[in-house]
Design an enzyme around this catalytic site. Structure first.
Site, PDB file in Angstrom:
ATOM      1  N   TYR A 140      34.261  15.630  18.359  1.00 34.36           N
ATOM      2  CA  TYR A 140      33.846  14.268  18.066  1.00 34.36           C
ATOM      3  C   TYR A 140      32.522  13.792  18.722  1.00 34.36           C
ATOM      4  O   TYR A 140      32.076  12.726  18.530  1.00 34.36           O
ATOM      5  CB  TYR A 140      35.025  13.194  18.792  1.00 34.36           C
ATOM      6  CG  TYR A 140      36.426  13.544  17.993  1.00 34.36           C
ATOM      7  CD1 TYR A 140      36.306  14.072  16.827  1.00 34.36           C
ATOM      8  CD2 TYR A 140      37.402  13.000  18.301  1.00 34.36           C
ATOM      9  CE1 TYR A 140      37.758  14.432  16.308  1.00 34.36           C
ATOM     10  CE2 TYR A 140      38.647  12.826  17.862  1.00 34.36           C
ATOM     11  CZ  TYR A 140      39.059  13.508  16.629  1.00 34.36           C
ATOM     12  OH  TYR A 140      39.994  13.712  15.864  1.00 34.36           O
ATOM     13  N   LYS A 191      42.299  27.382  19.698  1.00 34.42           N
ATOM     14  CA  LYS A 191      42.343  28.212  18.407  1.00 34.42           C
ATOM     15  C   LYS A 191      41.568  29.328  18.670  1.00 34.42           C
ATOM     16  O   LYS A 191      40.250  29.823  17.714  1.00 34.42           O
ATOM     17  CB  LYS A 191      41.819  27.556  17.274  1.00 34.42           C
ATOM     18  CG  LYS A 191      41.919  28.067  15.826  1.00 34.42           C
ATOM     19  CD  LYS A 191      43.303  27.987  15.331  1.00 34.42           C
ATOM     20  CE  LYS A 191      43.433  28.657  13.862  1.00 34.42           C
ATOM     21  NZ  LYS A 191      44.769  28.997  13.554  1.00 34.42           N
ATOM     22  N   ASP A 223      48.148  25.864  15.688  1.00 36.24           N
ATOM     23  CA  ASP A 223      48.947  25.638  14.299  1.00 36.24           C
ATOM     24  C   ASP A 223      50.281  25.987  14.883  1.00 36.24           C
ATOM     25  O   ASP A 223      51.160  25.415  14.322  1.00 36.24           O
ATOM     26  CB  ASP A 223      48.361  26.535  13.287  1.00 36.24           C
ATOM     27  CG  ASP A 223      48.038  28.061  13.950  1.00 36.24           C
ATOM     28  OD1 ASP A 223      47.844  28.290  15.247  1.00 36.24           O
ATOM     29  OD2 ASP A 223      47.832  28.825  12.958  1.00 36.24           O
ATOM     30  N   ASP A 247      44.167  14.668  19.554  1.00 35.61           N
ATOM     31  CA  ASP A 247      44.225  13.544  18.776  1.00 35.61           C
ATOM     32  C   ASP A 247      45.477  13.650  17.809  1.00 35.61           C
ATOM     33  O   ASP A 247      46.358  12.844  17.958  1.00 35.61           O
ATOM     34  CB  ASP A 247      42.828  13.348  17.973  1.00 35.61           C
ATOM     35  CG  ASP A 247      42.912  12.081  17.425  1.00 35.61           C
ATOM     36  OD1 ASP A 247      43.742  11.431  17.415  1.00 35.61           O
ATOM     37  OD2 ASP A 247      41.912  11.964  16.419  1.00 35.61           O
ATOM     38  N   ASP A 251      49.710  12.498  18.379  1.00 35.52           N
ATOM     39  CA  ASP A 251      50.393  11.538  17.343  1.00 35.52           C
ATOM     40  C   ASP A 251      51.542  12.085  17.049  1.00 35.52           C
ATOM     41  O   ASP A 251      52.588  11.440  16.757  1.00 35.52           O
ATOM     42  CB  ASP A 251      49.505  11.203  16.271  1.00 35.52           C
ATOM     43  CG  ASP A 251      48.659   9.943  16.564  1.00 35.52           C
ATOM     44  OD1 ASP A 251      48.471   9.474  17.547  1.00 35.52           O
ATOM     45  OD2 ASP A 251      47.906   9.622  15.550  1.00 35.52           O
TER      46      ASP A 251
END
Ligand code: NAD
Length: 357
Positions: A140, A191, A223, A247, A251
């Site tokens: 980001y 990852k 994942d 992020d 959620d």
């Protein structure tokens, strides 16, 4: 010394929910809590007034405050503007300018609301999980970034996923310290099979783990973590991950609890100064209707008292007051079920105050 709070209600439902939290602060001040607070504009309302979502004056006020309480920013009115002046830019700027790199997002399921989860009650009953997200680095913020035109005239968008060792180290310490206060189990999500940046993340996590021998550290690919969160979320105690993965996963974890209107969050700097806010957005669909759930914002005040002001006892009392109003059957529309008592935003604020008194 008197602690200073900067209150930034923001846009949409922000002012409605934050005024319930300031009602609570007023009561606590009356009862002897040594804090003061000032209000200021942030987000779309600041853009309308000053042409920018965060003025230098408000940024300075935020620097001088001991903690910040934020409602939410954004809404359809500002969606067409350039990304540099969109309301959300104010949050990114506050986080990076104040070096609020450690985002704590609890996913706690109140037993009274177990039926609100989309998962079977037995999978989520008494769920109590903390996701720690690195907030000021990663993709980001990485440079270079942009949209460029290639030689053949085609456009190409690009971002950079980058973490330095020191950035990973400081979030690792936040995560291990948090795990020490809980059940001493930490899962680091990456990852590392595909992305070198998270290969380094994993190496640093393993290195920092040696300083916390009591904490059991495990690693999981993002994942798989997403799958495990919806398959068996109670296996986790504390999860730590980078900005983008955090992020998304936080959620997802929030939805396990069934109501976005119940969850607070904290974003901390290295000294424990923090910005506290509900995890939800400005809910333009219900703004101005006195319908929004103020409990996430009220619980954000509790997190503020716990993490920035060392007032764990008062924080416990606020948490207990929220539990009491749920026991009393009080619900805002988002968590309402048959047989309960439907309350407006301000009535819910009053109910928490009454429970606290
Ligand atoms: P949202 O969280 O605002 O709303 C999603 C859904 O949840 C809506 O149906 C809304 O009515 C409901 N909801 C949210 N908070 C609620 C509450 N306290 N009580 C009852 N219901 C509630 O997400 P969105 O619709 O994707 O975004 C709306 C705006 O908020 C956008 O402009 C977005 O950029 C912004 N946003 C801001 C923040 C922030 O300020 N931290 C976070 C997320 C989104």
């Amino acid at each position: 010394m008197t602690k200073k709070i900067l209150v930034l209600p923001g846009d949409g439902i922000g002012p409605e929910i934050v005024s319930q939290a300031t009602k609570l602060l007023d009561l606590l001040i009356e009862q002897g809590l040594d804090v003061t607070y000032d209000n200021a504009l942030v987000g779309g309302c600041s853009f309308d007034e000053h042409g920018v979502p965060l003025t230098d004056e408000v940024l300075q006020q935020a620097r001088e405050a001991d903690a910040i309480l934020l409602g939410a920013v954004g809404g359809p009115k500002w969606e067409g503007y350039d990304i540099s002046v969109r309301p959300e830019k104010a949050l990114l700027k506050l986080r990076s300018e104040l070096a609020l790199f450690g985002n704590l997002r609890p996913a706690l399921l109140y037993p009274q609301l177990a039926s609100a989860s989309s998962l079977k009650p037995e999978l989520v009953e008494n769920l109590d999980l903390m996701i720690i997200r690195e907030l000021t680095g990663g993709i980001y913020f990485g440079q270079p970034r942009g949209i460029r035109t290639l030689e053949n005239g085609e456009k190409e968008g690009f971002n950079t996923y980058v973490y330095s060792e020191s950035e990973v180290e400081r979030i690792a310490h936040v995560a291990f310290r948090t795990a020490m206060l809980r059940n001493k189990r930490l899962c680091s999500v990456d990852k590392a099979n595909v992305l070198e940046v998270t290969e380094l993340w994993r190496q640093v996590m393993d290195r920092v783990a040696k300083e916390y021998p009591e904490v059991e550290l495990t690693h999981m690919y993002v994942d798989n973590a997403a799958m495990q969160l919806v398959r068996a979320p109670k296996q986790f105690d504390v999860m730590v991950t980078g900005n983008m993965f955090g992020d998304i996963l936080s959620d997802c974890a929030a939805m396990l609890t069934g109501s976005i209107g119940m969850l607070p969050s904290a974003s901390l700097d290295i000294n424990g100064k923090g910005m506290y806010e509900p995890i939800h957005g400005s809910a333009p669909d219900i703004a101005g209707q006195n319908k929004a759930n103020p409990l996430a914002t009220i619980l954000s005040v509790s997190m503020m008292l716990r993490h920035s002001f060392g007032e764990a006892q008062i924080a416990d009392k606020i948490d207990a007051a929220v539990s009491t109003v749920l026991d009393q059957g009080y619900r805002t529309a988002d968590i309402y079920t048959d047989g309960m008592t439907l309350l407006s935003t301000s009535e819910m604020g009053d109910a928490v105050l009454a429970a606290l008194k």
